[in-house]
Design an enzyme around this catalytic site. Structure first.
Site: not given
Ligand code: SPQ
Length: 436
Positions: A23-24, A28, A95, A171, A317, A344, A348, A390
């Site tokens: 997903k990440s 990107r 997010g 993020q 996650d 999150k 959670r 999740r």
């Molecule tokens: O996109 P979203 O909703 O924030 O997704 C989550 C997930 O569980 O899929 C968190 F709820 O993943 C984030 C992860 O926790 C995805 C991510 C990224 O792609 O950069 C980074 C993480 O968040 P953070 O706040 O630690 O940067």
């Protein structure tokens, strides 16, 4: 309300699966492909709801994006050629979409309004908006502190900053680096604990010269991005659900093909090993930025462990499914330094402890984690997903060790990151009964 009921049988998990794309990395790839001028070809793209939101937003900005299953072609005029969107930009539940796009829009020439669903609209945006405002970004909301969506972003000239992140967050890091691509000067971000580094790796793939010194990463404003090819490996955060299942259920052994093995994401493998699971890894790399490979996880008994400190961002996650795993391990598992779990898709820590307690788990909530006593026999029950993919998947995997059926309220949120989750559960374990 839609209910997906997981029928109960005594399972043993055996076989091979290929989980959907990361997903990440998928987010990107579309973002950088849209900032870059020219054509970007993405293979292995995750066709989950969150990543589809990201595609839709860039289409609204005038980027041509064609999707054929997991192959995506992005054809962009480059950031300077984007058009003014006719409507609000909707990030749905994502997010990552919202926070990374804030940095990108701040650096663009368009004015836009970013919105989200009821869950995303409660998640804090000031963690990225504050540093972006200190670069000169215009980001305004309706609430007093402008911390929540909807936010209006007026793209414009930005000045580079040297930012020390108060929390480990990919993020925040990514959003500031994206803004830094168009800022005047060199923008730097430092983190105390290393978070996932997909943005840094992919920027290099798109031709950006980034500078790394310890935990500090810098980009120069005016960097030019060129379209490229991106191969998205399987998402280790999705694989983690069945990796944990294989480790929990006696006699099980499951192989995961082409799964991402970026060291900033492999904390789950460290924990499975520390708890006693057998792990075999055949690592590969095709030079397209991200390491990946074939991983086999086999049951080999389970004992408790402690999870804290620098390990946390490497498995943030995965903590809901690790909590379930700990209910089946001998001893007391302690998770700390994970207060981020509270912001999150849902809180959670509260969600996991509340739902696992319904099944008879001995689990306590702490301010920044959980304490889990094991092993405990779990019963069946009706579990809520809280609209959080999740938590929904943790409930599905709980059915593998519960003594009765598990029903999941609002399971559709699982489509956010793992649309084929129930197919893989059926393939490896037992049939599921879809109602509603
Ligand atoms: O996109 P979203 O909703 O924030 O997704 C989550 C997930 O569980 O899929 C968190 F709820 O993943 C984030 C992860 O926790 C995805 C991510 C990224 O792609 O950069 C980074 C993480 O968040 P953070 O706040 O630690 O940067």
């Amino acid at each position: 309300m839609e209910i997906k009921k997981v029928a109960f049988e005594k399972p043993v998990l055996n076989g091979e699966i290929t989980v959907p794309g990361d997903k990440s990395i998928s987010h990107r790839a579309v973002m950088l492909g849209s900032i870059a001028k020219g054509t970007t070809s993405i293979s292995g793209f995750l066709d989950g709801e969150d990543c589809l939101r990201t595609i839709e937003i860039f289409r609204q900005l005038g980027v041509s994006i064609e999707r054929n299953g997991t192959d995506v072609t992005v054809d962009s005029p480059g950031m300077d050629g984007w058009q003014q969107p006719a409507d609000n930009l909707y990030a749905g539940n994502s997010g990552t979409t919202a926070r990374l796009i804030l940095g990108i829009l701040a650096a663009s020439r368009v004015t836009s309004v970013l919105t989200g669903d009821e869950y995303l609209s409660k998640r804090p945006m000031n963690r990225v908006a504050l540093p972006l405002r200190s670069m000169g970004a215009s980001i305004e909301g309706e609430s007093d502190s402008s911390n929540l969506l909807p936010l209006t972003i007026k793209g414009g000239a930005l000045t580079a900053i040297d930012y020390e992140m108060p929390i480990a967050s990919a993020q925040i890091k990514s959003s500031i680096l994206f803004a830094g691509l168009a800022a005047d000067g060199e923008t730097s971000v430092s983190e105390q604990t290393v978070s996932r580094d997909h943005t840094e790796r992919m920027l290099e793939q798109f031709g950006v010269a980034i500078r790394k010194e310890g935990n500090k990463v810098s980009v120069k404003g005016g960097s030019v991005l060129s379209g490229t090819a991106v191969r998205v490996p399987g998402d280790i955060s999705s694989a983690a659900f069945f990796m944990t299942a294989a480790a929990m259920v006696e006699g099980s052994s499951v192989t995961f093909k082409d799964v991402g093995l970026n060291p900033t994401r492999t904390g789950i493998l460290d924990v499975l090993e520390a708890m006693g699971a057998k792990i075999d890894i055949l690592e590969q790399s095709d030079g397209l930025g991200e390491p990946y490979g074939t991983v086999t996880i086999s049951h080999n008994g389970l004992h408790a462990t402690e999870i804290s400190g620098e390990l946390i961002p490497r498995l943030i996650d995965e903590l809901p499914i690790i909590a379930l795993l700990a209910t089946q391990a001998q001893g007391v598992t302690v998770i700390r330094d994970a207060a981020e779990l509270r912001v999150k898709e849902t809180d959670r820590i509260t969600a996991v402890t509340t739902e696992l307690k319904k099944l008879g788990a001995q689990i306590e909530e702490t301010e920044d984690g959980m304490i889990i006593h094991g092993p405990t026999a779990l019963s069946g029950g009706v579990l809520s997903s809280y609209g959080d993919h999740r938590i929904g998947m943790m409930a599905g995997i709980a059915a593998l060790v519960a003594s009765g059926p598990i029903s999941i309220e609002d399971p559709s949120c699982i489509n956010i990151s793992y649309p084929t989750f129930f197919n893989d559960l059926e393939k490896l374990a037992f049939p599921v009964d879809i109602q509603g």
